[in-house]
Enzyme design. Sequence first.
Site, PDB file in Angstrom:
ATOM      1  N   SER A  15       0.803  -1.226   0.000  1.00 32.28           N
ATOM      2  CA  SER A  15       0.000   0.000   0.000  1.00 32.28           C
ATOM      3  C   SER A  15       0.830   1.266   0.000  1.00 32.28           C
ATOM      4  O   SER A  15       0.331   2.344  -0.347  1.00 32.28           O
ATOM      5  CB  SER A  15      -0.943   0.010   1.215  1.00 32.28           C
ATOM      6  N   ARG A  16       2.118   1.159   0.387  1.00 37.04           N
ATOM      7  CA  ARG A  16       2.951   2.365   0.481  1.00 37.04           C
ATOM      8  C   ARG A  16       4.385   2.061   0.051  1.00 37.04           C
ATOM      9  O   ARG A  16       4.780   0.899  -0.065  1.00 37.04           O
ATOM     10  CB  ARG A  16       2.958   2.898   1.929  1.00 37.04           C
ATOM     11  N   TYR A 156      17.234  -5.167  12.572  1.00 40.50           N
ATOM     12  CA  TYR A 156      16.839  -4.955  11.175  1.00 40.50           C
ATOM     13  C   TYR A 156      17.846  -5.617  10.239  1.00 40.50           C
ATOM     14  O   TYR A 156      17.485  -6.355   9.313  1.00 40.50           O
ATOM     15  CB  TYR A 156      16.739  -3.462  10.898  1.00 40.50           C
ATOM     16  N   ALA A 158      19.938  -8.027  10.859  1.00 39.86           N
ATOM     17  CA  ALA A 158      19.885  -9.482  10.983  1.00 39.86           C
ATOM     18  C   ALA A 158      18.725 -10.062  10.177  1.00 39.86           C
ATOM     19  O   ALA A 158      18.872 -11.090   9.495  1.00 39.86           O
ATOM     20  CB  ALA A 158      19.763  -9.880  12.454  1.00 39.86           C
ATOM     21  N   LYS A 160      17.317  -8.755   7.532  1.00 41.94           N
ATOM     22  CA  LYS A 160      17.557  -8.584   6.100  1.00 41.94           C
ATOM     23  C   LYS A 160      18.692  -9.479   5.600  1.00 41.94           C
ATOM     24  O   LYS A 160      18.673  -9.934   4.456  1.00 41.94           O
ATOM     25  CB  LYS A 160      17.851  -7.112   5.804  1.00 41.94           C
TER      26      LYS A 160
END
Length: 252
Positions: A15-16, A156, A158, A160
């Site tokens: 949606s964004r 974050y 980890a 990714k």
Amino acid sequence: MINLQGRVALITGGSRGIGRATAILFAKANADVAITYHVNENAAKSTLEEIQRLGRKAIAVKGNVGKSEDVKRMVKEVMDYFGRIDVLVNNAGIWTYGAIGEMPEEVWDETMDVNLKSVYLFTNEVVPIMKKQGWGRIINISSTAGQRGEAFHSHYAASKGAIIAFTKSLAVELAKYNILVNCVAPGWVNTDMCAEVFKDPNFVEQVKSTIPLGRIPGPEEIAGPVLFLASELANWITGATISVNGGSVLCG
């Protein structure tokens, strides 16, 4: 040249930001599109309207991407509506602050649920569909943080980094079913996720100074490589991580 006529794409967090840009670009390439969203119904409605203005079919399904029962329901809704899923873009993600030694366990768990567990849950539900179809494309959205790490955002990074390893593993596992699995790793992008830190003009200039191309891209510039990986032009690419960061992180 890229034409996804007859294909259905499911884009999580569509949606964004990067998800919305990808959904719209897929529609421009003649795909029908399903998006997921969690809270912002207005944003989801706006994205649907834009896709429909392009003459494509579209559906938005609401749920928590980190909860198994929600994911099963959302995938079922998409299948009930379209009857197939050809492309899965695992895009949903969050980015929060978390200094180690101070990070609450619930912050770690939330990041892993949204950023990583969701990738497993959607892939686990969609792969059997793609196997029956004899064709599928899965594109996972990672980050430069997953390639080099990111101080004060280790949770974050980890999540990714794990996505990159997951991508490589599934590329080999699913190749015989004509299901290609690849990854796109953006750097800084001008989206809602970064809006708060980008309020500081000094920080923006600092970020630009780390990017050889000298600017911060819009989400549309990340959507392009995603579309490429979903197309027939990428039929000999699987297990790859495409760095889309303006040269800020050079990974071999």
